[in-house]
Design an enzyme around this catalytic site. Sequence first.
Site, short mmCIF file in Angstrom:
data_model
loop_
_atom_site.label_atom_id
_atom_site.label_comp_id
_atom_site.label_asym_id
_atom_site.label_seq_id
_atom_site.Cartn_x
_atom_site.Cartn_y
_atom_site.Cartn_z
N SER A 230 0.84 -1.21 0.00
CA SER A 230 0.00 0.00 0.00
C SER A 230 0.86 1.24 0.00
O SER A 230 1.98 1.25 0.55
CB SER A 230 -0.86 -0.02 1.27
N TYR B 186 -2.25 -1.63 10.97
CA TYR B 186 -2.49 -2.03 9.58
C TYR B 186 -1.33 -1.59 8.69
O TYR B 186 -0.75 -2.38 7.94
CB TYR B 186 -3.82 -1.45 9.06
N LYS C 130 1.91 -3.75 6.44
CA LYS C 130 2.34 -3.63 5.04
C LYS C 130 3.85 -3.38 4.98
O LYS C 130 4.55 -3.97 4.16
CB LYS C 130 1.57 -2.52 4.33
C1 UD1 Z 1 -7.17 4.38 3.79
C2 UD1 Z 1 -6.13 4.16 4.83
C3 UD1 Z 1 -4.95 3.50 4.18
C4 UD1 Z 1 -5.37 2.17 3.60
C5 UD1 Z 1 -6.56 2.33 2.70
C6 UD1 Z 1 -7.10 0.93 2.46
C7 UD1 Z 1 -6.38 5.87 6.56
C8 UD1 Z 1 -5.82 7.11 7.12
N1 UD1 Z 1 -5.76 5.42 5.46
O1 UD1 Z 1 -6.62 5.21 2.75
O2 UD1 Z 1 -3.94 3.28 5.12
O3 UD1 Z 1 -4.32 1.61 2.88
O4 UD1 Z 1 -7.57 3.13 3.28
O5 UD1 Z 1 -8.42 0.91 2.15
O6 UD1 Z 1 -7.32 5.33 7.06
N2 UD1 Z 1 -12.72 10.85 3.36
C9 UD1 Z 1 -13.73 11.71 3.73
N3 UD1 Z 1 -14.88 11.20 4.22
C10 UD1 Z 1 -15.09 9.84 4.37
C11 UD1 Z 1 -14.05 8.96 3.98
C12 UD1 Z 1 -12.87 9.49 3.50
O7 UD1 Z 1 -13.58 12.94 3.61
O8 UD1 Z 1 -16.17 9.45 4.84
C13 UD1 Z 1 -11.46 11.38 2.80
C14 UD1 Z 1 -10.23 11.06 3.64
O9 UD1 Z 1 -10.00 12.05 4.58
C15 UD1 Z 1 -9.17 11.00 2.55
C16 UD1 Z 1 -9.89 10.53 1.30
O10 UD1 Z 1 -11.27 10.76 1.56
O11 UD1 Z 1 -8.68 12.29 2.29
C17 UD1 Z 1 -9.69 9.05 1.01
O12 UD1 Z 1 -10.00 8.30 2.18
P1 UD1 Z 1 -10.05 6.72 2.18
O13 UD1 Z 1 -10.91 6.25 1.08
O14 UD1 Z 1 -10.37 6.28 3.56
O15 UD1 Z 1 -8.58 6.28 1.76
P2 UD1 Z 1 -7.17 6.64 2.46
O16 UD1 Z 1 -7.34 7.37 3.72
O17 UD1 Z 1 -6.34 7.28 1.43
#
Ligand code: UD1
Length: 338
Positions: free
Chosen positions: A125, A150, A154
């Site tokens: 990841s 988690y 990785k």
């Molecule tokens: C997340 C994990 C990452 C993991 C991946 C696997 C965290 C910090 N990171 O990635 O380690 O490898 O998932 O699935 O948890 N967002 C919102 N509202 C929401 C959900 C997300 O604003 O309800 C934003 C988050 O702040 C982020 C972006 O959307 O900026 C992507 O979020 P997400 O899909 O959870 O992925 P990552 O955080 O990049």
Amino acid sequence: MKILVTGGLGFIGSHTVVELQNEGFEVVVIDNLSNSSENVLEGIQAITGKPPIFEKMDLRNKQKVQDFFSKHDDVEGVIHFAASKAVGESVENPLLYYENNLGVLVYILQELVKKDKANFIFSSSCTVYGQADKMPITEDAPVKPAESPYGNTKQVGEEIIKDTCKVNPNLSAIALRYFNPIGAHPSVEIGELPIGVPQNLVPFITQTGVGLREQLSVFGDDYPTEDGTCIRDYIHVVDVAKAHVVALQRLLNGRNDMNYEVFNLGTGKGSSVLEVIHSFENVSDKKLNYKIVDRRAGDVIQAYADTEKANSVLGWKAQSTLDEAMKSAWDWEQKIRR
Ligand code: UD1
């Protein structure tokens, strides 16, 4: 040629099984169904014309792992997806993550090093980079201390494979560092099936769009980015799946430069949370109900891939746009809620 896909009924696993079968590989899937469903087999069959061989098994049982490899001694490659992936849950239950993501990895490698020749693809990841100092992120960017158990699995997983490859020239491995896989197969026969409330952005958006969730919370709009929201590299899951086939063929054909290699799987393009929302609104013709809330602990400001190494060395390039990936995610969400 027989390939083992662990976690082959999960989100990225099932799409990879489809691409492998389309390329003529014989696929054996092991899955414990902890975050997937046996119905996925029907989806794979609908797309490719046949289901993979399926063994329901929990790989934490070392004896069963040994028995599997004795029974299937003609397995020529292993693509290892089976793992837990919820960041928050890993903080609550670190030992589950260390057992599931690292114990199992060790059991599989212990079997592979016994073989004359073994090929192994590992799901890593972009989380290993933490907040990288430079964008886009190249594979030689330093690995930063993990924010969660988690993320740590990785990083340590990569170390375990690297150390094992060093002393086992018969083992060839590639770690693929995924950025943010989203979307579904264009046939809408398989896609993401998050259990409970989705933690990831795109399934939360599509579930809100379809009326299953009231409102999306956008985690922070005061980041030092153009619109204040975080930036990620969202990549179509079919592109990610195809990269696994290309990586496997690289190993099977002995085209790898070293017996342990690492590649980023991203598009190279960063998109902000608001851009992702706009993409949804564009492809669905709906307004999304969202509000800005506080930042989420552990989020990095931005992460997008330098894809040069994957493009030129691996010979793979992501094809789909954010809108195309989002459209497939939306089509899938509508289909499963019908
Ligand atoms: C997340 C994990 C990452 C993991 C991946 C696997 C965290 C910090 N990171 O990635 O380690 O490898 O998932 O699935 O948890 N967002 C919102 N509202 C929401 C959900 C997300 O604003 O309800 C934003 C988050 O702040 C982020 C972006 O959307 O900026 C992507 O979020 P997400 O899909 O959870 O992925 P990552 O955080 O990049």
